[in-house]
Design an enzyme around this catalytic site. Structure first.
Site, mmCIF file in Angstrom:
data_model
loop_
_atom_site.group_PDB
_atom_site.id
_atom_site.type_symbol
_atom_site.label_atom_id
_atom_site.label_comp_id
_atom_site.label_asym_id
_atom_site.label_seq_id
_atom_site.Cartn_x
_atom_site.Cartn_y
_atom_site.Cartn_z
ATOM 1 N N CYS A 357 41.955 35.271 38.963
ATOM 2 C CA CYS A 357 40.746 34.592 39.401
ATOM 3 C C CYS A 357 39.754 34.629 38.247
ATOM 4 C CB CYS A 357 40.149 35.249 40.649
ATOM 5 S SG CYS A 357 39.610 36.962 40.411
ATOM 6 N N LYS A 390 45.141 40.689 37.959
ATOM 7 C CA LYS A 390 45.385 41.878 38.780
ATOM 8 C C LYS A 390 46.881 42.102 38.922
ATOM 9 C CE LYS A 390 44.850 43.743 43.479
ATOM 10 N NZ LYS A 390 44.240 43.556 44.805
ATOM 11 N N TYR A 486 40.106 47.499 39.398
ATOM 12 C CA TYR A 486 39.826 46.340 40.235
ATOM 13 C C TYR A 486 39.038 46.762 41.487
ATOM 14 C CZ TYR A 486 40.743 41.375 40.949
ATOM 15 O OH TYR A 486 40.608 40.015 41.043
ATOM 16 N N HIS A 488 40.148 48.316 43.919
ATOM 17 C CA HIS A 488 41.002 48.129 45.093
ATOM 18 C C HIS A 488 41.906 49.344 45.295
ATOM 19 C CE1 HIS A 488 40.687 43.420 44.873
ATOM 20 N NE2 HIS A 488 39.560 44.013 45.212
ATOM 21 N N SER A 525 45.843 39.819 47.443
ATOM 22 C CA SER A 525 45.108 39.810 46.172
ATOM 23 C C SER A 525 43.768 40.522 46.311
ATOM 24 C CB SER A 525 44.876 38.369 45.703
ATOM 25 O OG SER A 525 44.071 37.658 46.638
ATOM 26 N N HIS A 526 43.144 40.400 47.483
ATOM 27 C CA HIS A 526 41.868 41.059 47.771
ATOM 28 C C HIS A 526 41.987 41.659 49.172
ATOM 29 C CE1 HIS A 526 40.968 38.338 44.495
ATOM 30 N NE2 HIS A 526 39.937 39.097 44.217
#
Length: 550
Positions: A357, A390, A486, A488, A525-526
């Site tokens: 992204c 990512k 990230y 995450h 991804s998120h």
């Protein structure tokens, strides 16, 4: 023959139109509005002695999963949420898309909503310290989990309930983004370099390029998990802020070890207690760092490790604090010759090996903590684009260990061991080579300062890509040297190791963990969409269990 062919075409077109209508109905999203703080009537400061009492459920952590979990359980039962952070109303910059960078810039004074830490890998990182948790400080990207993720979890999911739960979240805090120039250009470049197909607008994690949902509405207002508290029963729900849960209280008898309450302190350091009654439970939703930390402080963890710290062992659990993961973020920054408008992330490029992204930003003179991997990273003096890769999974993992054996406010030690697994490194190499193709695309040519071929001609901020796009060793070095978080991170209380398939801590009655610590890979991804869903989903399953037993 012609008539039959035309009839077939008309039937196909009608079928596709019906599918389009069905798809549109699936994603009934929220309308742009002010952030809804109606729930403030049920919020207390932790120093309020009215909170001390007995409840059906005590939820530790009012974050991404904790708020929807609490709202759901309150339909039938009394619920106390204990959140260590403050109210988002205290920090107005939380509530705007423009505030994303500012919140990372704000110095951590121990109370601010963004808590800073540096991992054992030497990489800057942050976690939420505010009602709403990470959903209140993130970049707002909303995605449903990869369908294959559910098959890998070891849990038998009720997928009809999963989808209904997504709808419950989405019709309150998820939006279809308006056109943003840089995001549209990013999508054009992704398609040009072969991240196909073009999936249009979709909330689903699917390979290709698409516009996805956002928890920022089209006025730039942030919406977050705290607003889901408004869906709860205010007569059954209390939320305490500035409540740092120090320990879980256990009882032990012939039926085994049972969680019966918690000890928490307020901002003045005064100690309080709250208890659960009957078939009630303590549920940890403190996140991949907070939940393992609290279990360890409470005597649930590796026996030899706890004994070495003089912590009384309540239950031996060798995998508490083990298998914590963080998805590596590698990136390229370009400084275009002409200003570009700021944009939030709404366009994604998804492959099996990497997720990508980009965002565009105004210049800044104060480093946003953890946006770049180290404080000495160069800062942009003009508008810039941040193009991100990512690594899925990942497979590399680390540990959470205690820095203090008595004070939960002292952050634990966290090490992620980025790229210790060679597969993760290979995925980074593939992804950064694709970013090289992205930079070489026709779509990006106007953003070069010189008309040069390939990846040349850009004004690069920070570490550039290797000049030789075929040099894997150089790309591996780039990935390792230029890695950032990230944000995450996940794991530390895994299903199958620490928890059973109902998220109960094995060997202990009335204790569950429902948050990002429960799985060893990122769901999409998120991840925030999945964890918002998870809180509501587990709450709904608990209500079903209680109804069946009663």
């Amino acid at each position: 023959m012609v008539k039959s062919t035309m009839s077939a075409i008309l039937i196909l077109v009608l079928h596709l139109f019906i599918l389009h209508l069905q798809y549109s109905e699936i994603h009934s999203l929220a309308n742009t509005s002010a952030h809804d703080f109606s729930y403030l009537e049920i919020v207390y400061d932790a120093n309020d002695t009215e909170l001390e009492g007995t409840y059906d459920y005590i939820i530790v952590g009012g974050g991404t999963a904790g708020c929807p979990l609490a709202a759901t359980l309150s339909a039938n039962y009394s619920v106390l949420v204990l959140e260590r952070g403050t109210l988002p109303t205290e920090y107005p910059n939380l509530l705007t898309s423009d505030g994303f960078i500012y919140n990372l810039q704000q110095e951590d004074d121990g109370q601010t909503p963004v808590e800073r830490f540096v991992s054992g890998d030497g990489i800057d990182n942050v976690r939420g310290r505010v009602l709403g948790g990470t959903s209140m400080i993130n970049a707002g990207v909303y995605v449903r989990a990869n369908t294959s993720f559910f098959n890998q979890t070891g849990i038998e999911w009720d997928m009809d309930l999963v989808n209904k739960t997504y709808d419950w979240v989405e019709d309150t805090i998820v939006f279809k983004p308006d056109f943003q120039f840089w995001q549209n250009l990013t999508g054009t470049a992704f398609l040009e370099v072969g991240i196909l197909p073009d999936n249009g607008f979709s909330l689903d994690h699917i390979e290709g390029t698409r516009l996805t949902g956002s928890t920022f509405d089209n006025n730039g207002t942030r919406h977050a998990s705290d607003e889901l508290l408004n869906k709860g029963d205010p007569n059954n729900l209390k939320v305490a802020v500035h409540a740092a849960v120090e320990k879980i209280i256990f009882s032990s008898n012939s039926s085994g070890v049972t969680a019966i309450g918690v000890i928490y302190t307020d901002s003045n350091g005064t100690t309080h207690q709250a208890f659960v009654r009957g078939e009630g439970e303590v549920i940890l939703s403190a996140g991949p760092i907070g939940s393992p930390q609290l279990l360890l402080l409470s005597g649930v963890g590796p026996e030899s490790y706890l004994t070495s710290l003089n912590i009384s062992v309540v239950a031996s659990h060798p995998y508490v604090g083990q298998y914590i993961y963080d998805n590596p973020r590698n990136f390229i920054n370009i400084l275009p010759p002409n200003p570009i408008e700021p944009s939030t992330v709404t366009v994604l490029g998804i492959t099996s090996d990497f997720y990508q992204c980009s965002l565009s930003s105004l210049p800044f003179s104060i480093a946003p903590f953890s946006f770049f991997p180290i404080p000495t990273y160069p800062l942009p003096n003009t508008t810039f684009a941040h193009i991100v890769n990512k690594v899925p999974g990942p497979l590399s993992h680390g540990t959470v260990t205690l820095q203090s054996t008595s004070d939960v406010r002292v952050a634990p030690n966290v090490t992620f061991n980025y790229y210790s697994n060679s597969t993760d490194l290979a995925h980074c190499v593939s992804g950064m080579k694709k970013i090289g193709e992205f930079l070489s695309s026709d779509a990006l040519k106007p953003y070069k300062v010189e008309d040069l071929p390939g990846i040349e001609g850009f004004d690069i901020l920070g570490i550039p890509l290797p000049e030789d796009q075929t040099d894997d060793a150089a790309f591996e070095t780039f990935c390792q040297v230029a890695v950032a978080s990230y944000w995450h991170y996940h794991g530390g209380c895994l299903v199958g190791e620490v928890l059973d398939d109902d998220f109960r801590v094995t060997g202990i009655n009335a204790l569950r963990v429902v948050d990002g610590s429960t799985f060893p890979s990122t769901p999409a991804s998120h991840p925030q969409g999945f964890y918002l869903m998870l809180g509501r989903y587990v709450g709904s399953k608990i209500l079903q269990e209680r109804l069946a037993s009663e």
